[in-house]
Every structure is written in C-alpha cells, then in structure tokens.
Write a protein that holds these residues in place. Sequence first.
Motif, PDB file in Angstrom:
ATOM      1  N   UNK A  19      12.725-105.534  -8.301  1.00 18.37           N
ATOM      2  CA  UNK A  19      13.690-105.346  -9.325  1.00 18.37           C
ATOM      3  C   UNK A  19      15.226-105.688  -8.688  1.00 18.37           C
ATOM      4  N   UNK A  20      16.178-106.357  -9.526  1.00 15.35           N
ATOM      5  CA  UNK A  20      17.663-106.254  -8.955  1.00 15.35           C
ATOM      6  C   UNK A  20      18.393-105.002  -9.770  1.00 15.35           C
ATOM      7  N   UNK A  21      17.908-104.368 -10.393  1.00 15.16           N
ATOM      8  CA  UNK A  21      18.612-103.118 -11.001  1.00 15.16           C
ATOM      9  C   UNK A  21      19.202-102.073 -10.119  1.00 15.16           C
ATOM     10  N   UNK A  22      20.475-102.070 -10.034  1.00 15.24           N
ATOM     11  CA  UNK A  22      21.014-101.215  -8.929  1.00 15.24           C
ATOM     12  C   UNK A  22      20.757 -99.807  -9.141  1.00 15.24           C
ATOM     13  N   UNK A  23      20.476 -99.484 -10.317  1.00 15.50           N
ATOM     14  CA  UNK A  23      20.326 -97.830 -10.490  1.00 15.50           C
ATOM     15  C   UNK A  23      18.878 -97.724  -9.895  1.00 15.50           C
TER      16      UNK A  23
END
Length: 218
Positions: free
Chosen positions: A142-146
């Motif tokens: 994933x590229x989701x920072x959270x």
Amino acid sequence: MRKSKTLVAVPSAQEWKILFPKIPYGKTLERPYAIGGLFDAACVGIGIVNFASNLTKLICTKKYFQVIVVGIAGALPRSGLKTGNLVRVDEECVGDVGYFNGSEFRSFFKKPQIISATPPKFAPPSIANLAGVRGISVNTLTANKQVLKYRAKFFSAQVESMEAAAAFRISHTLGVQIFEVRAISNFTGDMDKNRWNFKQSLLSLKKEVLLPMWENVK
C-alpha cells in the motif's frame, strides 16, 4: 532418516531470475535446484497462501532440516534502513489482519502476534553476522501513509514483505530450522518500481550471503 539438506526458498520468479539467471524456475517445486550436496533452491510463490502451501509440500516431501527464505523487502517508516541494506529477519508478524475504520487501518489484536525465527547462533555465518530486524508479512502492498505508519509503530517492525510469517509458523510446526534474509530494495509506499533497487540489492544478497554459505560446504 535424518533430514540433512537446507532449502533456499525464493518467493517470486523475478527474484529467482536474478539469483539463478541460468536455471529455469518453473519446475523447482517438483525438482528443486540442487547446489552441491547440502542445499536445494526452489521458487516457492508470492504471498502468504501460495508460499505456505508450497513450502509445506516441499518440507513434507523432501529431506530438509533447515529453510532459508531470501528475497527483497521494503523498509518501513523510521526503520533507519537504506536501499541495498541486507538484514536478517528474526521476528515476523502478519501485518494486515485487521479492519478499516473509514480510511484508518487497525489490527484485530491488542498486541503483535510475533513469530520468531530459529536463534541466529544456529545460522550459517554469513547470515548470523547480519543485523537482525523485525518484519511484517502482508498480502497487499500500500501507499497509504496512515497504514504504513501504523504498521511500523504497532508491530515495531522495520521491514515489509509478503511471505515469511507463514514460513516461520510452518517450520516451527514441522520441526525445521527457519531463517530469513532480505535485501532492502525500496521504501514502503513507493509504488514506482523504476525507483526500486531490485537487481543490485539481490546481487548483493547473493554475493554477501549465499555464495559464502555455499562455498563453506565445498
């Protein structure tokens, strides 16, 4: 009969082609590639389910006392790692068993479910001498920072890959020694593979870890 061989387990065809460029990977699950008399290598499969099922079959049908998982990994936020680094993964967790509350990911568990590798004192010297880290295994990058920050903090992990938590659990269940070596090819969240240090990091792993290991048994 005593199990006497070590299996070098490579997840993907892309990794295999760099580590073993002259050896076809397609039939290594049925006929692992023999390296001298003490090592075999096989292309075992990407992701937790494929890797788990194929590794179980290999351990149960071949004479292995030890498994070494080798491949690339991404460095999680605040890991302090750089692309090209080689690490020994001493602990693994499954990193994506959980749920999303809106856009935020949370684990189902109150604390990490840690699975340990065999103590490094039993590893070949080229593995024992590497820095030890904790990893997480996930089925989806994933590229989701959270999500990335949460995984790094909740699991206290430094690297992310897609297979080894299953390998650790299976090897313990079947009484087989298990080690994992990863070459850092990228930073988690970077989905542009043109920026990944894929080939050179794996060539370094082969030179610094695999070749000395094989040469020591000649």
